[in-house]
Design a protein around this motif. Structure first.
Motif, short mmCIF file in Angstrom:
data_model
loop_
_atom_site.label_atom_id
_atom_site.label_comp_id
_atom_site.label_asym_id
_atom_site.label_seq_id
_atom_site.Cartn_x
_atom_site.Cartn_y
_atom_site.Cartn_z
N ASP A 20 -15.93 -22.89 5.07
CA ASP A 20 -16.45 -23.61 6.23
C ASP A 20 -15.82 -23.06 7.51
N GLY A 21 -16.65 -22.89 8.53
CA GLY A 21 -16.14 -22.45 9.83
C GLY A 21 -16.63 -21.06 10.19
N HIS A 22 -16.54 -20.74 11.47
CA HIS A 22 -17.02 -19.49 12.03
C HIS A 22 -15.94 -18.42 11.88
N VAL A 23 -16.22 -17.37 11.11
CA VAL A 23 -15.24 -16.31 10.86
C VAL A 23 -15.11 -15.44 12.11
N PRO A 24 -13.88 -15.24 12.58
CA PRO A 24 -13.69 -14.44 13.80
C PRO A 24 -13.88 -12.94 13.55
N ALA A 25 -13.79 -12.17 14.63
CA ALA A 25 -13.97 -10.72 14.56
C ALA A 25 -13.01 -10.09 13.56
N ASP A 26 -13.43 -8.97 12.98
CA ASP A 26 -12.57 -8.25 12.06
C ASP A 26 -11.26 -7.86 12.75
N GLY A 27 -10.19 -7.89 11.98
CA GLY A 27 -8.90 -7.51 12.52
C GLY A 27 -7.78 -8.25 11.82
N VAL A 28 -6.59 -8.17 12.40
CA VAL A 28 -5.40 -8.83 11.85
C VAL A 28 -4.93 -9.87 12.84
N TYR A 29 -4.58 -11.05 12.32
CA TYR A 29 -4.21 -12.20 13.15
C TYR A 29 -2.89 -12.79 12.69
N ALA A 30 -2.20 -13.41 13.61
CA ALA A 30 -1.07 -14.28 13.27
C ALA A 30 -1.61 -15.70 13.15
N GLY A 31 -1.12 -16.43 12.15
CA GLY A 31 -1.61 -17.79 11.97
C GLY A 31 -0.87 -18.52 10.87
N TRP A 32 -1.57 -19.44 10.23
CA TRP A 32 -0.96 -20.29 9.20
C TRP A 32 -1.93 -20.49 8.05
N MET A 33 -1.38 -20.59 6.85
CA MET A 33 -2.13 -21.05 5.68
C MET A 33 -1.62 -22.44 5.32
N THR A 69 1.68 -16.93 8.47
CA THR A 69 0.79 -16.01 7.79
C THR A 69 0.33 -14.87 8.68
N ALA A 70 0.22 -13.67 8.09
CA ALA A 70 -0.52 -12.57 8.68
C ALA A 70 -1.89 -12.57 8.01
N ILE A 71 -2.94 -12.71 8.80
CA ILE A 71 -4.30 -12.89 8.27
C ILE A 71 -5.11 -11.63 8.51
N SER A 72 -5.80 -11.18 7.49
CA SER A 72 -6.67 -10.02 7.61
C SER A 72 -8.12 -10.46 7.45
N VAL A 73 -8.96 -10.06 8.40
CA VAL A 73 -10.40 -10.31 8.32
C VAL A 73 -11.11 -8.96 8.37
N GLY A 74 -11.96 -8.67 7.39
CA GLY A 74 -12.68 -7.41 7.42
C GLY A 74 -13.10 -6.92 6.06
N THR A 75 -13.48 -5.66 6.01
CA THR A 75 -14.06 -5.07 4.80
C THR A 75 -13.14 -4.08 4.11
N ASN A 76 -11.87 -4.02 4.50
CA ASN A 76 -10.93 -3.07 3.91
C ASN A 76 -11.46 -1.63 3.99
N PRO A 77 -11.69 -1.10 5.20
CA PRO A 77 -12.32 0.22 5.33
C PRO A 77 -11.48 1.36 4.77
N THR A 78 -10.16 1.19 4.68
CA THR A 78 -9.33 2.24 4.09
C THR A 78 -9.76 2.51 2.66
N PHE A 79 -10.23 1.46 1.97
CA PHE A 79 -10.66 1.59 0.58
C PHE A 79 -12.18 1.56 0.45
N HIS A 80 -12.87 1.80 1.59
CA HIS A 80 -14.33 1.89 1.62
C HIS A 80 -14.98 0.60 1.11
N GLY A 81 -14.40 -0.52 1.49
CA GLY A 81 -14.96 -1.80 1.08
C GLY A 81 -16.22 -2.12 1.85
N SER A 82 -17.02 -3.02 1.28
CA SER A 82 -18.28 -3.42 1.93
C SER A 82 -18.40 -4.94 2.06
N VAL A 83 -17.55 -5.68 1.36
CA VAL A 83 -17.61 -7.13 1.40
C VAL A 83 -16.58 -7.65 2.40
#
Length: 317
Positions: free
Chosen positions: A215-228, A239-253
């Motif tokens: 639930d909620g609007h996922v922010p732009a891809d990148g790395v964030y400081a925050g909390w779990m 927490t260090a939060i990662s949002v994205g597709t893991n391009p180093t490993f050619h991810g798509s999800v």
């Protein structure tokens, strides 16, 4: 807070009400002024405070080709409204047929007769009824004719009016700190912890992965400081939060995953549990690295930056 699907569900003895109407997406600082006024007027006049909100978002009904990714889910919205002390909420199923009421029908049939409104709290820019034909002057005229009060709130904002649309744009840009200034709280996703590809664990950074249906609007891809936050455990972790597709490993999800800073987290089994991911500040955008070594080096730098943003001490300092 009592939750109703339509006016017919409201008990006959629920009593007269003071009503506020809106999408309230994000329940931002402007919304909070409206809702706090609603609660205060109800307490002062001995009325139940009642919110009318909509599902789905009206724009998706009138403009089905225009996607509206809401700041928070309906359940998040209702929880935020309840926290402000509102007595009840009507979650009105929004449709073209329902929206085709005349301004007078909406006020007299729906609000006054259906919700027993003795007072209505609105902003100066209120519009309602077929083709938005009703406005503040319409509401005041009907109030004078039919015996309900109209409580008007001026636009609220610092420099400009608080707006769910502008907050969505900030989140889309990764500007979560600026979004929090308008929301009045840190933007948060809520979902279930799921299994990932375990790459973080292999690199010494075990993460908790959030279900893509969170639930909620996922922010732009990148790395964030925050909390779990894991509500079932009453556990809140920096927490260090990662949002994205893991391009180093050619991810798509696209994924959202969190690494707990300076906490022994690897052996904590949280799969299947509810997790809230709270965004404080964006550290950097998404980058594709040339192999695991440069990525690990950057991840250490990201954690150091997140630690500083969250005001944590460096280990062993």
């Amino acid at each position: 807070m009592d939750i109703f699907a339509n006016p017919e569900d409201i008990p006959a003895d629920y009593g007269p009400t003071v009503v506020g109407i809106g999408n309230f997406d994000g329940v931002h600082r402007g919304h909070r002024v409206v809702l706090s006024t609603l609660v205060r007027v109800g307490a002062d006049r001995g009325l139940r405070s009642l919110v009318v909100t909509f599902d789905p978002h009206p724009r998706t009904v009138h403009q089905p080709d225009v996607a509206v990714e809401q700041i928070c889910s309906l359940s998040q919205r209702l929880e935020l409204i309840a926290e402000l002390g509102v007595d009840g909420a009507v979650v009105q199923a929004y449709s073209l047929e329902w929206a085709d009421q005349s301004a007078e029908e909406f006020v007299l049939d729906y609000l006054v007769r259906g919700l027993r409104a003795a007072a209505i709290v609105v902003g100066t820019d209120v519009r309602f009824g077929r083709d938005n034909s009703g406005d503040l002057s319409t509401l005041r005229r009907l109030g004078a004719e039919h015996g309900f009060d109209v409580v008007v709130i001026d636009e609220v904002g610092e420099g400009s009016r608080y707006s769910s649309t502008s907050i969505r744009a900030l989140i889309d840009a990764g500007e979560v700190r600026a979004a929090a200034a308008e929301l009045g709280y840190n933007h948060t996703l809520v979902g279930t912890v799921v299994h990932g590809e375990k790459r973080g664990r292999e690199m010494g950074f075990p993460t908790a992965n959030l279900d893509v249906a969170a639930d909620g609007h996922v922010p732009a891809d990148g790395v964030y400081a925050g909390w779990m936050h894991f509500p079932a455990r009453d556990l809140r972790l920096p927490t260090a939060i990662s949002v994205g597709t893991n391009p180093t490993f050619h991810g798509s999800v696209r994924t959202v995953e969190g690494y707990a800073i300076d906490v022994e987290f690897a052996d904590l089994d949280v799969y299947g549990e509810t997790m809230e991911v709270e965004f404080v500040e964006r550290i950097r955008g998404q980058v594709a690295f040339r192999g695991m070594g440069p990525l690990i080096e950057q991840m250490h730098a990201d954690v150091d930056r997140a630690r500083a943003v969250l005001g944590l001490q460096t280990p062993f300092s």
